[in-house]
Design a protein around this motif. Structure first.
Motif, PDB file in Angstrom:
ATOM      1  N   ILE A  52       1.795  20.546 -10.526  1.00  0.00           N
ATOM      2  CA  ILE A  52       2.058  21.417  -9.375  1.00  0.00           C
ATOM      3  C   ILE A  52       2.951  22.589  -9.782  1.00  0.00           C
ATOM      4  O   ILE A  52       2.470  23.706  -9.938  1.00  0.00           O
ATOM      5  N   ALA A  53       4.233  22.353  -9.954  1.00  0.00           N
ATOM      6  CA  ALA A  53       5.170  23.447 -10.248  1.00  0.00           C
ATOM      7  C   ALA A  53       4.797  24.186 -11.527  1.00  0.00           C
ATOM      8  O   ALA A  53       4.809  25.427 -11.558  1.00  0.00           O
ATOM      9  N   ASP A  54       4.451  23.451 -12.574  1.00  0.00           N
ATOM     10  CA  ASP A  54       4.114  24.096 -13.847  1.00  0.00           C
ATOM     11  C   ASP A  54       2.835  24.920 -13.770  1.00  0.00           C
ATOM     12  O   ASP A  54       2.579  25.744 -14.646  1.00  0.00           O
ATOM     13  N   ARG A  55       2.061  24.747 -12.722  1.00  0.00           N
ATOM     14  CA  ARG A  55       0.821  25.509 -12.528  1.00  0.00           C
ATOM     15  C   ARG A  55       0.975  26.596 -11.457  1.00  0.00           C
ATOM     16  O   ARG A  55      -0.001  27.228 -11.076  1.00  0.00           O
ATOM     17  N   GLY A  56       2.202  26.742 -10.960  1.00  0.00           N
ATOM     18  CA  GLY A  56       2.458  27.799  -9.980  1.00  0.00           C
ATOM     19  C   GLY A  56       2.100  27.455  -8.549  1.00  0.00           C
ATOM     20  O   GLY A  56       2.048  28.345  -7.693  1.00  0.00           O
ATOM     21  N   TYR A  57       1.879  26.176  -8.272  1.00  0.00           N
ATOM     22  CA  TYR A  57       1.589  25.772  -6.897  1.00  0.00           C
ATOM     23  C   TYR A  57       2.876  25.514  -6.137  1.00  0.00           C
ATOM     24  O   TYR A  57       3.862  25.044  -6.698  1.00  0.00           O
ATOM     25  N   GLU A  58       2.856  25.814  -4.860  1.00  0.00           N
ATOM     26  CA  GLU A  58       3.908  25.388  -3.946  1.00  0.00           C
ATOM     27  C   GLU A  58       3.484  24.031  -3.397  1.00  0.00           C
ATOM     28  O   GLU A  58       2.291  23.705  -3.376  1.00  0.00           O
ATOM     29  N   VAL A  59       4.455  23.252  -2.944  1.00  0.00           N
ATOM     30  CA  VAL A  59       4.111  21.918  -2.466  1.00  0.00           C
ATOM     31  C   VAL A  59       4.976  21.528  -1.280  1.00  0.00           C
ATOM     32  O   VAL A  59       6.135  21.914  -1.189  1.00  0.00           O
ATOM     33  N   MET A  97       0.826  -1.176   0.000  1.00  0.00           N
ATOM     34  CA  MET A  97       0.000   0.000   0.000  1.00  0.00           C
ATOM     35  C   MET A  97       0.864   1.229   0.000  1.00  0.00           C
ATOM     36  O   MET A  97       1.526   1.480   0.978  1.00  0.00           O
ATOM     37  N   PRO A  98       0.867   1.934  -1.075  1.00  0.00           N
ATOM     38  CA  PRO A  98       1.101   3.356  -0.945  1.00  0.00           C
ATOM     39  C   PRO A  98      -0.269   4.048  -0.885  1.00  0.00           C
ATOM     40  O   PRO A  98      -1.139   3.772  -1.720  1.00  0.00           O
ATOM     41  N   LEU A  99      -0.462   4.855   0.115  1.00  0.00           N
ATOM     42  CA  LEU A  99      -1.654   5.696   0.222  1.00  0.00           C
ATOM     43  C   LEU A  99      -1.201   7.126   0.033  1.00  0.00           C
ATOM     44  O   LEU A  99      -0.389   7.624   0.818  1.00  0.00           O
ATOM     45  N   TRP A 100      -1.674   7.752  -1.026  1.00  0.00           N
ATOM     46  CA  TRP A 100      -1.362   9.149  -1.309  1.00  0.00           C
ATOM     47  C   TRP A 100      -2.581   9.993  -0.967  1.00  0.00           C
ATOM     48  O   TRP A 100      -3.686   9.724  -1.463  1.00  0.00           O
ATOM     49  N   GLN A 101      -2.377  11.019  -0.133  1.00  0.00           N
ATOM     50  CA  GLN A 101      -3.416  11.999   0.141  1.00  0.00           C
ATOM     51  C   GLN A 101      -2.908  13.360  -0.324  1.00  0.00           C
ATOM     52  O   GLN A 101      -1.862  13.810   0.133  1.00  0.00           O
ATOM     53  N   LEU A 102      -3.648  13.954  -1.241  1.00  0.00           N
ATOM     54  CA  LEU A 102      -3.288  15.274  -1.770  1.00  0.00           C
ATOM     55  C   LEU A 102      -4.316  16.272  -1.264  1.00  0.00           C
ATOM     56  O   LEU A 102      -5.516  16.153  -1.548  1.00  0.00           O
ATOM     57  N   PHE A 103      -3.850  17.228  -0.493  1.00  0.00           N
ATOM     58  CA  PHE A 103      -4.696  18.303   0.013  1.00  0.00           C
ATOM     59  C   PHE A 103      -4.494  19.483  -0.921  1.00  0.00           C
ATOM     60  O   PHE A 103      -3.408  20.067  -0.967  1.00  0.00           O
ATOM     61  N   THR A 104      -5.537  19.799  -1.690  1.00  0.00           N
ATOM     62  CA  THR A 104      -5.414  20.787  -2.764  1.00  0.00           C
ATOM     63  C   THR A 104      -6.444  21.894  -2.605  1.00  0.00           C
ATOM     64  O   THR A 104      -7.494  21.695  -1.978  1.00  0.00           O
ATOM     65  N   PRO A 105      -6.156  23.053  -3.210  1.00  0.00           N
ATOM     66  CA  PRO A 105      -7.216  24.065  -3.265  1.00  0.00           C
ATOM     67  C   PRO A 105      -8.414  23.517  -4.038  1.00  0.00           C
ATOM     68  O   PRO A 105      -8.256  22.696  -4.954  1.00  0.00           O
ATOM     69  N   LYS A 106      -9.589  23.973  -3.679  1.00  0.00           N
ATOM     70  CA  LYS A 106     -10.808  23.563  -4.388  1.00  0.00           C
ATOM     71  C   LYS A 106     -10.669  23.901  -5.866  1.00  0.00           C
ATOM     72  O   LYS A 106     -10.176  24.963  -6.224  1.00  0.00           O
ATOM     73  N   ASN A 107     -11.065  22.959  -6.702  1.00  0.00           N
ATOM     74  CA  ASN A 107     -11.049  23.110  -8.165  1.00  0.00           C
ATOM     75  C   ASN A 107      -9.652  23.241  -8.766  1.00  0.00           C
ATOM     76  O   ASN A 107      -9.500  23.764  -9.870  1.00  0.00           O
ATOM     77  N   ALA A 108      -8.648  22.770  -8.067  1.00  0.00           N
ATOM     78  CA  ALA A 108      -7.295  22.808  -8.633  1.00  0.00           C
ATOM     79  C   ALA A 108      -7.194  21.884  -9.842  1.00  0.00           C
ATOM     80  O   ALA A 108      -6.428  22.156 -10.773  1.00  0.00           O
ATOM     81  N   TYR A 109      -7.967  20.797  -9.830  1.00  0.00           N
ATOM     82  CA  TYR A 109      -7.898  19.811 -10.903  1.00  0.00           C
ATOM     83  C   TYR A 109      -9.291  19.405 -11.350  1.00  0.00           C
ATOM     84  O   TYR A 109     -10.211  19.311 -10.527  1.00  0.00           O
ATOM     85  N   THR A 110      -9.419  19.098 -12.621  1.00  0.00           N
ATOM     86  CA  THR A 110     -10.661  18.538 -13.137  1.00  0.00           C
ATOM     87  C   THR A 110     -10.708  17.062 -12.771  1.00  0.00           C
ATOM     88  O   THR A 110      -9.691  16.467 -12.384  1.00  0.00           O
ATOM     89  N   LYS A 111     -11.852  16.431 -12.944  1.00  0.00           N
ATOM     90  CA  LYS A 111     -11.938  14.993 -12.644  1.00  0.00           C
ATOM     91  C   LYS A 111     -11.039  14.193 -13.575  1.00  0.00           C
ATOM     92  O   LYS A 111     -10.455  13.190 -13.169  1.00  0.00           O
ATOM     93  N   GLU A 112     -10.863  14.650 -14.821  1.00  0.00           N
ATOM     94  CA  GLU A 112      -9.972  13.967 -15.755  1.00  0.00           C
ATOM     95  C   GLU A 112      -8.512  14.112 -15.334  1.00  0.00           C
ATOM     96  O   GLU A 112      -7.730  13.162 -15.440  1.00  0.00           O
ATOM     97  N   GLU A 113      -8.140  15.284 -14.862  1.00  0.00           N
ATOM     98  CA  GLU A 113      -6.765  15.497 -14.384  1.00  0.00           C
ATOM     99  C   GLU A 113      -6.478  14.668 -13.138  1.00  0.00           C
ATOM    100  O   GLU A 113      -5.385  14.109 -12.995  1.00  0.00           O
TER     101      GLU A 113
END
Length: 167
Positions: free
Chosen positions: A111-118, A1-17
Motif C-alpha cells: 500500500i504505502a510503498d506503492r503510493g496508495y492511501e488507505v 474468523m478474521p474476515l478481511w475485505q480489501l476494496f482496491t482499484p482494479k488491477n492494483a495487484y497481480t494474482k500472485e501478489e
C-alpha cells in the motif's frame, strides 16, 4: 474468523501478489509471532481474505473519484481484544498497538510503498453469532480447536473435546 475485505482499484495487484498478501495476513493470526504478540494462534482456515477490485469510476472518496485509495474492512470474531489482553497480562491498548504494528508491517509494501492511501478499520462480532459448516466453533484453546488447528479444517467434535485446561 478474521474476515478481511480489501476494496482496491482494479488491477492494483497481480494474482500472485494477492496470494502473497493473503498468506501474510493469515500469518498475523496463525504465524510464528501471533502467540507472542496476542497470546493465541488461530487455525489458518479461520482467516479469509477477499479482494474487491473496483473500477476508477466507481471508487469515490469524499465525493471524488480516487484511483490510489484502498479501503480495508476487518471483522474479528474468533477472539476479542479483551480476551487477548487477559491472556497476555497487558492492556487492550497494548494489544491494539501490537496488532496495528503488525498490520502496518504487512501492508506497507502493498500500500504505502506503492503510493496508495488507505483506510483500515476493525469490527468485533459476538462469538455466539458465528458458525462454520453449520457448527459452533469450539472454545478457544480447547482440544477440539487445537485439532482443528492441526488439521486446518473444521470437523465434528465431542463434548470431551470442549473442556479447556485451566492449568
Amino acid at each position: 474468523m478474521p474476515l478481511w475485505q480489501l476494496f482496491t482499484p482494479k488491477n492494483a495487484y497481480t494474482k500472485e501478489e494477492k496470494a502473497d498478501l493473503a498468506k501474510k495476513i493469515s500469518d498475523i493470526y496463525s504465524g510464528p509471532t501471533s502467540k507472542e504478540n496476542f497470546g493465541f494462534e488461530l487455525p489458518r482456515f479461520y482467516t479469509t481474505v477477499v479482494f474487491h477490485e473496483i473500477e476508477a469510476d466507481s471508487f469515490f472518496v469524499g465525493g471524488q473519484s480516487h484511483d490510489k485509495f484502498i479501503q480495508i474492512e476487518v471483522v474479528h470474531i474468533a477472539r476479542t481484544n479483551e480476551g487477548a489482553a487477559a491472556l497476555m497480562g497487558i492492556s487492550v491498548e497494548q494489544i491494539l498497538e501490537n496488532y496495528f504494528a503488525m498490520v502496518s508491517e504487512v501492508l506497507k509494501p502493498y500500500i504505502a510503498d506503492r503510493g496508495y492511501e488507505v483506510e483500515f478499520h476493525v469490527e468485533t462480532a459476538p462469538f455466539e453469532t458465528w458458525k462454520i459448516d453449520g457448527m459452533t466453533p469450539p472454545p478457544p484453546e480447547s482440544p477440539a480447536e487445537r485439532r482443528w488447528f492441526k488439521e486446518n479444517r473444521s470437523s465434528s467434535y465431542s463434548a470431551d473435546e470442549l473442556i479447556v485446561a485451566t492449568s
